[in-house]
Design a protein around this motif. Structure first.
Motif, short mmCIF file in Angstrom:
data_model
loop_
_atom_site.label_atom_id
_atom_site.label_comp_id
_atom_site.label_asym_id
_atom_site.label_seq_id
_atom_site.Cartn_x
_atom_site.Cartn_y
_atom_site.Cartn_z
N ASP A 284 -10.09 29.29 69.04
CA ASP A 284 -8.79 29.00 69.88
C ASP A 284 -9.44 27.42 70.64
O ASP A 284 -10.02 27.58 71.54
CB ASP A 284 -8.69 29.75 70.99
CG ASP A 284 -7.33 29.59 71.91
OD1 ASP A 284 -6.88 28.28 71.68
OD2 ASP A 284 -6.73 30.53 72.38
N LEU A 285 -8.84 26.45 70.09
CA LEU A 285 -9.15 25.02 70.67
C LEU A 285 -7.93 24.47 71.21
O LEU A 285 -7.67 23.26 71.16
CB LEU A 285 -9.95 24.12 69.71
CG LEU A 285 -11.39 24.63 69.19
CD1 LEU A 285 -11.83 23.90 68.35
CD2 LEU A 285 -12.28 24.94 70.60
N GLN A 286 -6.94 25.28 71.83
CA GLN A 286 -5.76 24.53 71.99
C GLN A 286 -5.86 23.74 73.29
O GLN A 286 -6.76 24.01 74.04
CB GLN A 286 -4.60 25.85 72.36
CG GLN A 286 -4.44 26.58 71.05
CD GLN A 286 -3.25 27.49 71.50
OE1 GLN A 286 -2.32 27.56 71.10
NE2 GLN A 286 -3.86 28.89 71.85
N LEU B 132 -6.35 31.45 64.16
CA LEU B 132 -7.01 29.93 64.21
C LEU B 132 -5.77 29.22 65.12
O LEU B 132 -4.62 29.26 64.63
CB LEU B 132 -6.52 29.22 62.81
CG LEU B 132 -6.87 27.66 62.71
CD1 LEU B 132 -8.37 27.25 63.17
CD2 LEU B 132 -6.71 27.36 61.15
N ALA B 133 -6.27 28.73 66.05
CA ALA B 133 -5.16 27.93 67.08
C ALA B 133 -5.86 26.65 67.57
O ALA B 133 -6.78 26.43 68.10
CB ALA B 133 -5.18 28.81 68.60
N LEU B 134 -5.19 25.59 66.73
CA LEU B 134 -5.41 24.39 67.23
C LEU B 134 -4.21 23.37 67.82
O LEU B 134 -4.22 22.01 67.63
CB LEU B 134 -6.16 23.49 65.82
CG LEU B 134 -7.38 24.21 65.14
CD1 LEU B 134 -7.64 23.38 63.68
CD2 LEU B 134 -8.52 24.38 66.01
N SER B 135 -3.59 24.43 68.34
CA SER B 135 -2.29 23.51 69.11
C SER B 135 -2.52 22.30 69.99
O SER B 135 -3.48 22.55 70.63
CB SER B 135 -1.12 24.44 69.65
OG SER B 135 -1.04 25.35 68.62
N PHE C 196 -1.91 28.61 64.52
CA PHE C 196 -1.05 27.69 65.41
C PHE C 196 -1.72 26.18 65.29
O PHE C 196 -2.79 26.12 65.78
CB PHE C 196 -1.21 28.30 66.90
CG PHE C 196 -1.03 29.71 67.17
CD1 PHE C 196 0.67 30.02 67.12
CD2 PHE C 196 -1.77 30.81 67.16
CE1 PHE C 196 0.91 31.21 67.48
CE2 PHE C 196 -1.19 32.02 67.36
CZ PHE C 196 0.18 32.16 67.48
N LEU C 197 -0.84 25.58 64.67
CA LEU C 197 -1.21 24.23 64.31
C LEU C 197 -0.31 23.17 65.08
O LEU C 197 -0.09 22.05 64.59
CB LEU C 197 -1.53 23.72 63.04
CG LEU C 197 -2.67 24.61 62.37
CD1 LEU C 197 -2.62 23.99 60.78
CD2 LEU C 197 -4.07 24.48 62.73
N ASP C 198 0.52 23.72 65.69
CA ASP C 198 1.64 22.88 66.34
C ASP C 198 1.20 21.98 67.26
O ASP C 198 0.45 21.83 67.80
CB ASP C 198 2.66 23.73 66.95
CG ASP C 198 2.01 24.85 67.90
OD1 ASP C 198 2.29 24.42 69.35
OD2 ASP C 198 1.39 25.45 67.75
N SER D 166 5.10 23.69 64.21
CA SER D 166 6.02 22.86 64.69
C SER D 166 5.54 21.40 65.38
O SER D 166 4.27 21.44 65.65
CB SER D 166 6.89 23.55 65.93
OG SER D 166 6.04 23.97 66.77
N SER D 167 6.25 20.60 65.63
CA SER D 167 6.18 19.29 66.32
C SER D 167 5.00 18.66 65.53
O SER D 167 3.81 18.17 66.20
CB SER D 167 5.78 19.60 67.57
OG SER D 167 6.88 20.29 68.45
N ASN D 168 5.14 18.29 64.24
CA ASN D 168 4.36 17.55 63.38
C ASN D 168 4.83 16.53 62.75
O ASN D 168 6.18 16.31 62.87
CB ASN D 168 3.41 18.52 62.69
CG ASN D 168 2.45 18.96 63.29
OD1 ASN D 168 1.10 18.29 63.57
ND2 ASN D 168 2.31 20.00 63.37
#
Length: 350
Positions: A11-13, A34-37, A59-61, A85-87
């Motif tokens: 988690d590196l959001q 996997l969270a890189l939002s 989560f790559l949003d 989303s938002s890419n």
């Protein structure tokens, strides 16, 4: 990252990470989440994610990712949450999206997807939330959307779609006595049934791990699939008692352990409450002092004279819980008593 091959959650959001998604991420094939939002990542989504068989959340949003969604990403049939989303992702939505048979939420909004919505989306019967808003999708909404029996939220706004949205055929609810499993008595499932449903809580059925414990996929004999949470309540209580008995120079004995005196916080961590008849024990004494704490709610388990910050108390409890969990698993038998700096001993709770 090669040294983190057993990592379960990354988690590196909400940072300012820039550049491509590093290829070293491909070594973390035991990831469940996997969270890189909300970073500044650009380039393509790694194709190696197809090998992450334990992955349940992506989560790559809110990045700057481009190109297309790798088709093999949809080979991860046990994905529960997919947010891209938002890419700046483009091209068409592949029909392979219909392979995500366990997915609960898909958010592909605010991208540059075009062409038609694949009819295969209608086969996702566990899908509860779907957002394809702010794209360039066109054509009619597939009739198969009427088969989305679990759908609760649908956003197709700001596209070039035509026609009407088919009415979803909601799952018919049967009376409680026929809806529940045979082993469900008063809303409970026998532990042996849980063992069979999860194949002995096998790692192959592990959906993820959070602060409240682990979540497993359980498949019952009638085909019903449930997410099963194993709350670490007994571990939490054992650590709390260890803290009360040995955490400070003046041991505190609760004297009234029962289910109604256990509270669960927002992270589903168990805490002892109601110290109305708790007793302080002096050094070397086996009888209780008349000094009694009287409380109605949860308090940090230390004497009033040595009261520490509540946040520090919770942090200490969670640390002991983690160490005790390791001890239970046989990984480090001495860890649970590390805070009191003595050899393993026994204690009893009146």
């Amino acid at each position: 990252m090669k040294q983190l091959q057993k990592l379960k959650i990354l988690d590196l959001q909400d940072n300012r990470i820039q550049g491509l998604i590093p290829n070293d991420l491909c070594h973390l094939q035991n990831l469940g989440s996997l969270a890189l939002s909300e970073n500044e990542l650009f380039g393509q989504i790694l194709t190696c994610l197809r090998n992450f068989t334990f992955l349940r959340e992506i989560f790559l949003d809110s990045n700057k990712l481009t190109s297309i969604i790798p088709t093999n990403l949809f080979n991860l049939e046990d994905i529960l949450y997919l947010n891209l989303s938002s890419n700046y992702l483009s091209d068409y939505l592949p029909p392979h999206i219909g392979r995500l048979k366990a997915v609960i939420q898909i958010d592909l909004s605010v991208n540059n997807f075009s062409s038609n919505i694949p009819s295969e989306v209608g086969g996702l019967q566990t899908l509860a939330d779907l957002s394809l808003a702010h794209n360039r999708l066109q054509g009619p909404v597939p009739e198969s959307f009427g088969n989305l029996i679990s759908l609760q939220s649908l956003d197709l706004s700001y596209n070039n779609l035509s026609g009407v949205i088919p009415k979803c055929q909601k799952r018919e609810r049967t009376p409680p006595q026929t809806e529940l499993l045979p082993t469900l008595a008063h809303g409970r499932i026998a532990y042996q049934e849980l063992l069979r449903a999860t194949d002995g809580f096998s790692d192959s059925n592990l959906l993820g791990t959070r602060s409240f414990g682990s979540v497993y996929r359980g498949t019952f004999t009638d085909g019903t699939i449930l997410a099963i949470k194993r709350l670490d309540i007994m571990t939490d209580l054992a650590c709390a008692l260890d803290y009360l008995h040995h955490g400070y120079s003046t041991p505190l004995v609760h004297c009234d352990l029962k289910p109604s005196n256990v509270l669960l916080d927002e992270d589903m961590v168990a805490h002892l409450c109601d110290f109305g008849i708790a007793k302080f024990l002096g050094e070397g004494e086996s009888i209780a002092h008349p000094n009694t704490l009287a409380t109605l709610g949860y308090i940090a388990p230390e004497s009033p004279q040595e009261r520490i910050n509540m946040r520090e108390a919770l942090a200490a409890l969670k640390k002991i819980r983690h160490q005790f969990t390791q001890a239970v698993k046989g990984e480090k038998h001495e860890d649970c008593i590390a805070l009191r700096g003595e050899s393993v001993g026994s204690s009893s709770e009146p």
